[in-house]
Design a protein around this motif. Structure first.
Motif, short mmCIF file in Angstrom:
data_model
loop_
_atom_site.label_atom_id
_atom_site.label_comp_id
_atom_site.label_asym_id
_atom_site.label_seq_id
_atom_site.Cartn_x
_atom_site.Cartn_y
_atom_site.Cartn_z
N GLN A 1 30.39 45.83 50.25
CA GLN A 1 30.76 47.19 50.77
C GLN A 1 30.76 48.04 49.54
OE1 GLN A 1 34.05 47.56 52.94
NE2 GLN A 1 33.77 49.79 53.41
N LYS A 2 30.38 49.20 49.52
CA LYS A 2 30.47 50.19 48.46
C LYS A 2 31.95 50.57 48.43
CE LYS A 2 26.16 51.73 46.49
NZ LYS A 2 25.17 53.03 46.32
N ILE A 3 32.57 50.77 47.34
CA ILE A 3 33.80 51.38 47.11
C ILE A 3 33.73 52.58 46.18
CG2 ILE A 3 36.16 51.03 46.97
CD1 ILE A 3 35.42 49.37 49.11
N ASP A 4 34.01 53.69 46.46
CA ASP A 4 33.82 55.00 45.36
C ASP A 4 35.37 55.01 44.82
OD1 ASP A 4 31.25 55.58 45.82
OD2 ASP A 4 31.66 56.76 47.45
N LYS A 5 35.54 55.21 43.59
CA LYS A 5 36.59 55.23 42.84
C LYS A 5 36.69 56.60 42.11
CE LYS A 5 38.90 51.74 41.26
NZ LYS A 5 39.27 50.78 40.28
N PRO A 6 37.72 57.24 41.95
CA PRO A 6 37.64 58.38 41.27
C PRO A 6 37.33 58.16 39.75
CG PRO A 6 39.90 57.92 41.76
CD PRO A 6 39.07 56.81 42.58
N SER B 1 47.38 49.92 34.95
CA SER B 1 48.44 51.16 35.46
C SER B 1 49.50 50.36 36.17
CB SER B 1 47.70 51.82 36.75
OG SER B 1 48.55 52.71 37.25
N VAL B 2 50.68 51.08 35.82
CA VAL B 2 51.88 50.71 36.28
C VAL B 2 51.93 50.64 38.00
CG1 VAL B 2 53.11 51.15 34.15
CG2 VAL B 2 52.93 52.97 36.04
N ASP B 3 51.04 51.49 38.60
CA ASP B 3 51.02 51.48 40.14
C ASP B 3 50.39 50.36 40.52
OD1 ASP B 3 50.56 52.27 42.54
OD2 ASP B 3 49.26 53.86 42.11
N ASP B 4 51.16 49.72 41.39
CA ASP B 4 50.80 48.40 41.79
C ASP B 4 49.52 48.56 42.92
OD1 ASP B 4 52.01 49.17 44.01
OD2 ASP B 4 53.58 47.85 43.93
N GLY B 5 49.11 49.71 43.09
CA GLY B 5 48.26 49.80 44.05
C GLY B 5 46.84 50.49 43.64
N TYR B 6 46.68 50.59 42.21
CA TYR B 6 45.65 51.17 41.75
C TYR B 6 44.41 50.46 42.01
CZ TYR B 6 44.67 48.36 37.60
OH TYR B 6 44.19 47.26 36.75
N ASN B 7 44.47 49.15 42.15
CA ASN B 7 43.13 48.40 41.97
C ASN B 7 43.26 47.59 43.53
OD1 ASN B 7 45.19 46.60 41.67
ND2 ASN B 7 44.07 45.36 40.53
N VAL B 8 43.46 48.36 44.51
CA VAL B 8 43.72 47.94 45.74
C VAL B 8 42.78 48.63 46.68
CG1 VAL B 8 44.95 47.47 47.93
CG2 VAL B 8 46.11 47.06 45.81
N ALA B 9 41.70 47.90 47.36
CA ALA B 9 40.80 48.70 47.78
C ALA B 9 41.03 48.53 49.71
CB ALA B 9 39.16 47.92 47.76
N LYS B 10 40.75 49.51 50.35
CA LYS B 10 40.86 49.10 51.89
C LYS B 10 39.68 49.13 52.52
CE LYS B 10 43.81 51.74 55.20
NZ LYS B 10 44.74 52.68 55.56
N LEU B 11 39.25 48.15 53.15
CA LEU B 11 38.04 47.75 53.56
C LEU B 11 37.97 47.69 55.03
CD1 LEU B 11 37.59 44.68 51.30
CD2 LEU B 11 36.83 47.27 50.82
N ARG B 12 36.83 47.78 55.67
CA ARG B 12 36.63 47.58 57.10
C ARG B 12 36.64 46.12 57.61
NH1 ARG B 12 32.02 48.85 59.35
NH2 ARG B 12 32.61 49.32 61.30
#
Length: 385
Positions: free
Chosen positions: A67-72, A79-90
């Motif tokens: 599935q394609k994931i578009d990232k900004p 990153s110190v953000d623990d969610g920066y590399n988390v993808a939300k999938l169907r």
């Protein structure tokens, strides 16, 4: 209640912390799951999205399970953000790759039934039926063991967190070893039982004298020594500004910590949500000086209350009270008011700090705050001004 309750989801557990539609069951009665007891419930009240790690790093356009994931374009490589590399999938897309075997069932639209298999055409439904009913994996027995053993060891009810993989991973199996998967016991915490008394006269204060009233409150007892209210200005609120508000709240909280003072925090939506559309994405240290945290609703911004495990553990551990206030809930005429928020009263008071998004009001005398945890009600009385 002594049988316990478990909440499970496919993918990363962050989905549960963020308040997603996870599956609830009692580990001693795994075959009786309310959410899958009827076809309409199963299709409506089960998980359709899941979180997974984005293994492609800072690629602008990546593919996970096809599935394609578009990232900004500004996506960082670290990153110190623990969610920066988390993808939300169907769930549907991931299940079609065979990655959710035993955890999903298939809705047969021709016969209008759910079949406990990940084969065939139709929507994949996260039921865990093959695990809970057909014993493809001893999840219920394992959770019951963890809850029972933990309670015996800590001599009080406990809360646990766990993660697992269903189906043997060839990398983890030694010669001659056979198993159905792995279950990892991540955390265990005692459920805090507080014995504070609550002033019933305070709880019976007439509505016209109240600043806040909640019919969905956590905590118990009276809170003293708080005379400041920090609130997000409803008339200026837009969820697009939630990240900016989070940074402002963090600076304000730091000042309270330096002065060793406490405050009431009020804002729309979910405090601490990583999804900025659902609420203000603060981390716990950014609101740690609050003694009462209030999640309020707006006419066009009604969000389900927070359900995050860590969030509520911090509340109970540090004696912080929590109110959910939905002043837009539909009531029958003549029903008593269960939720109240007199923001006009706060707006009429002089502010010690005011910005585009946040306002701080400090009163000369401490506010009277009461919470009845047995009834789930809470009140804050207006001070004399």
């Amino acid at each position: 209640p002594e049988d316990g309750v478990a909440e499970v989801a496919v993918g990363l557990g962050k989905y549960i912390v963020d308040g997603g539609l996870a599956l609830r069951f009692s580990p001693r009665h795994p075959e009786n799951v309310l959410q899958t007891s009827e076809l309409s419930l199963a299709l409506r009240d089960t998980q359709t999205r899941m979180y997974a790690l984005d293994m492609k790093g800072d690629a602008r356009e990546t593919s996970i399970s096809g599935q394609k994931i578009d990232k900004p374009a500004s996506a960082p490589s670290l990153s110190v953000d623990d969610g920066y590399n988390v993808a939300k999938l169907r769930v549907q897309d991931v299940a079609e790759k065979g990655a959710l075997k035993y955890m999903v069932s298939t809705f047969d639209f021709r016969d209008n039934v759910i079949r406990d298999s990940d084969f065939g055409e139709g929507r994949r439904v996260v039921t865990f039926n093959n695990v809970l009913k057909h014993k493809a994996y001893p999840l219920a027995e394992s959770v019951d063991f963890m809850l029972t053993t933990g309670q015996e060891a800590m001599q009080r009810p406990v809360e646990i967190e766990f993660a697992g993989m269903i189906g043997p991973d060839p990398k983890m199996i030694g010669p001659g070893e056979k198993h159905k998967g792995r279950l990892y016991w991540l955390q265990i915490r005692p459920i805090v039982d507080r014995k504070e008394t609550v002033d019933e006269a305070l709880m019976a204060t007439p509505d016209e004298k109240l600043l806040l009233k909640s019919g969905t409150a956590l905590g118990h007892g009276n809170i003293e020594g708080v005379n400041t209210v920090v609130y997000v200005r409803p008339e200026k609120f837009s969820s697009s500004n939630n990240s900016l508000i989070a940074r402002e709240i963090e600076k304000i909280n730091r000042g309270f910590l330096d002065r060793e003072e406490r405050y009431i925090l009020i804002g729309p939506g979910r405090w601490g949500s990583s999804d900025t559309s659902l609420g203000i994405p603060v981390k716990w240290p950014a609101i740690s000086a609050a003694r009462l945290i209030v999640e309020s609703s707006l006419p066009n911004y009604r969000i389900e209350p927070s359900q995050g495990t860590h969030f509520f553990q911090n509340l109970t551990s540090f004696g912080v009270a929590y109110f959910t206030i939905d002043t837009n809930a539909r009531k029958k005429e003549g029903d008593p008011v269960t939720d109240l928020y007199d923001v006009e009263f706060l707006n009429s008071q002089p502010a010690v700090y005011e910005s585009d998004f946040v306002r701080i009001v400090t009163f000369q005398t401490p506010l009277a705050i009461g919470v009845n945890g047995l009834k789930g009600t809470g009140v804050v009385v207006k001070p004399e001004v």
